[in-house]
Design a protein around this motif. Sequence first.
Motif, short mmCIF file in Angstrom:
data_model
loop_
_atom_site.label_atom_id
_atom_site.label_comp_id
_atom_site.label_asym_id
_atom_site.label_seq_id
_atom_site.Cartn_x
_atom_site.Cartn_y
_atom_site.Cartn_z
N ASP A 1 0.83 -1.20 0.00
CA ASP A 1 0.00 0.00 0.00
C ASP A 1 0.87 1.26 0.00
N TYR A 2 1.95 1.21 0.77
CA TYR A 2 2.86 2.35 0.89
C TYR A 2 4.29 1.83 1.00
N ALA A 3 5.25 2.74 0.80
CA ALA A 3 6.67 2.40 0.96
C ALA A 3 7.37 3.58 1.61
N THR A 4 8.45 3.28 2.34
CA THR A 4 9.26 4.34 2.95
C THR A 4 10.74 4.05 2.71
N LEU B 1 19.24 -1.89 8.87
CA LEU B 1 18.30 -1.00 9.58
C LEU B 1 16.88 -1.24 9.10
N ALA B 2 16.73 -1.44 7.78
CA ALA B 2 15.41 -1.71 7.23
C ALA B 2 14.80 -2.97 7.83
N GLN B 3 15.64 -3.98 8.08
CA GLN B 3 15.14 -5.23 8.68
C GLN B 3 14.62 -4.98 10.08
N SER C 1 1.62 -5.86 7.30
CA SER C 1 2.90 -6.49 6.96
C SER C 1 3.90 -5.42 6.53
N ALA C 2 5.17 -5.72 6.69
CA ALA C 2 6.26 -4.83 6.29
C ALA C 2 7.37 -5.70 5.71
N GLU C 3 7.76 -5.41 4.47
CA GLU C 3 8.77 -6.23 3.78
C GLU C 3 9.87 -5.35 3.21
N ILE C 4 11.10 -5.85 3.26
CA ILE C 4 12.24 -5.11 2.74
C ILE C 4 12.30 -5.29 1.22
N ALA C 5 12.68 -4.21 0.54
CA ALA C 5 12.85 -4.27 -0.91
C ALA C 5 14.11 -3.51 -1.30
N VAL D 1 11.24 -0.14 2.61
CA VAL D 1 10.32 -0.99 3.35
C VAL D 1 8.93 -0.79 2.76
N ASN D 2 8.37 -1.88 2.23
CA ASN D 2 7.02 -1.85 1.67
C ASN D 2 6.02 -2.26 2.76
N LEU D 3 4.92 -1.53 2.81
CA LEU D 3 3.97 -1.72 3.91
C LEU D 3 2.57 -2.02 3.39
#
Length: 550
Positions: free
Chosen positions: A44-47, A64-66, A80-84, A89-91
């Motif tokens: 939905d979002y990314a940071t 740090l992203a992890q 959910s939050a996944e590293i890319a 970080v995709n949320l």
Amino acid sequence: MTPADLAALLRAITQTVLADRGLDTAALPEAVTVERPRNPEHGDYATNIALQIGKKVGVAPRDLAQWLAEAFAADAGIDSAEIAGPGFVNLRLAAAAQNSVIETILEQGADFGRGADFADSTVNLEFVSANPTGPIHLGGTRWAAVGDALGRVLSARGAAVTREYYFNDHGGQIDRFARSLDAAARGLPTPEDGYAGEYIADIAAQVVAAVPGVVDLPDEERVETFRARGVELMFDHIKTTLHDFGTDFDVYTHENSMFERGLVEECIAELKANGSLYEADGAWWLRSTDHGDDKDRVVLKSDGNAAYIAGDIAYLKDKFDRGFNHLIYMLGADHHGYVVRLKAAAAALGYDAAKVEVLIGQMVNLVQDGAPVRMSKRAGTVVTLDDLVEMVGVDAARYSLIRSSVDVNIDIDLDLLRKQSNENPVYYVQYAHARLAALARNAADLGLSADPSAVALLTEPAEGELIRTLGDFPDVVATAAELREPHRVCRYLESLAGAYHRFYTQCRVLPLGDEAATDVNRARLALCAAARRTLANGLDLVGVSAPERM
């Protein structure tokens, strides 16, 4: 949860993670960037916060992203939050958190999208300021629309905005206007440097009717009568035209008042005293090159008369003296030189030049049947605001002028704006609102009402897209105010209308036939009510109506 709410949540969580690991929390920026991925499958979002601060805190961005992804996912509002990639970080938001924006919109109503970003700003917004020698042409029409929309956007974000019209009633153009009226009244040809068009004959006739025998007065008295009465009549027409276009001003300042009140003399004396003016070749020059101008400017000519810039300097000082802490000038494409000139004048007078902002608008071209429209029947020279409104109406005229950045020339296709189809941007947006209004009427006929408390049931992709688009609105308005770009609101509205039309196609809102209404129907009605409210708020910001029926 709006993007701003999510950004605040992510910042708070990141600060906790940094503190818990003994890392420097001062590296954390004031605002965490949150964006919508181009591909919805990525979330939905990314940071990119880990990329922003990883090196600053001495940690590899991906490590740090992890840590952050684990902490983000632990929050109840984040599913959910996944590293890319190297540290994005995709949320994905929990349904209840994502859909809470619906309740926020319905609670805030007309205030949704408003904020206090500019609560400390007292803005003088000057725009149009067309000479009272003829109807407003297309360039002025563009500013009438964009300037009014900018004032609305700044006000929505907390600024105290005063809309001001600078009434140019001093100088040679008024002399030519008066002589043109005089010639028309006496049946003589238009002076070589004068103004032509039906409006000149109309105003001359009105002056003759109001002042019987005016044509028999001595030359100087006759021309002065046409000057005074003609300017008054022309400006009354301009005011009426602007009002009918949805643009009104709080203050009308006469250029001549700068001289009558002695402000020009006062400014010249002040600039002489502080060393900002110097004498050369019998004239007095402003040291504008000290402040970035390409050459110094004559303020007081060798014949003792004030140059045009003298009135501008006095007017600038008058604005600051009235208590404004930010001045915005909206000028035409041929006024680029004013940007540095006005800032130099502010600096010379001891003001902060950064508080003087000049926006330059580019040209507008009308196209019909594939060919340019160049001539106004009434003005005799250029197409006017009255012409454009007569051709397409106020809403289409305003919207088409606002929806593009003022930095670029625009071609307005009159044939397109008359179409009632999705190709026509203003129709596309207004139709979405009318469709939502019809949906609400049909629901009322069925005795069915919206239930905001059931919005957690909205889990379809089209529902999520519409909800996230709704959540973007406050940020869009804030950005439009910050960048002075009200066209962003129009582009957003088109995006919102598209998201709604897709939702409506894919998700049944009302029960079909004898089907019993469900909580999903009621939740979708709440979503539709939020979409309708947001469309109305956005259309209001650009001064365009939100029709209930089309």
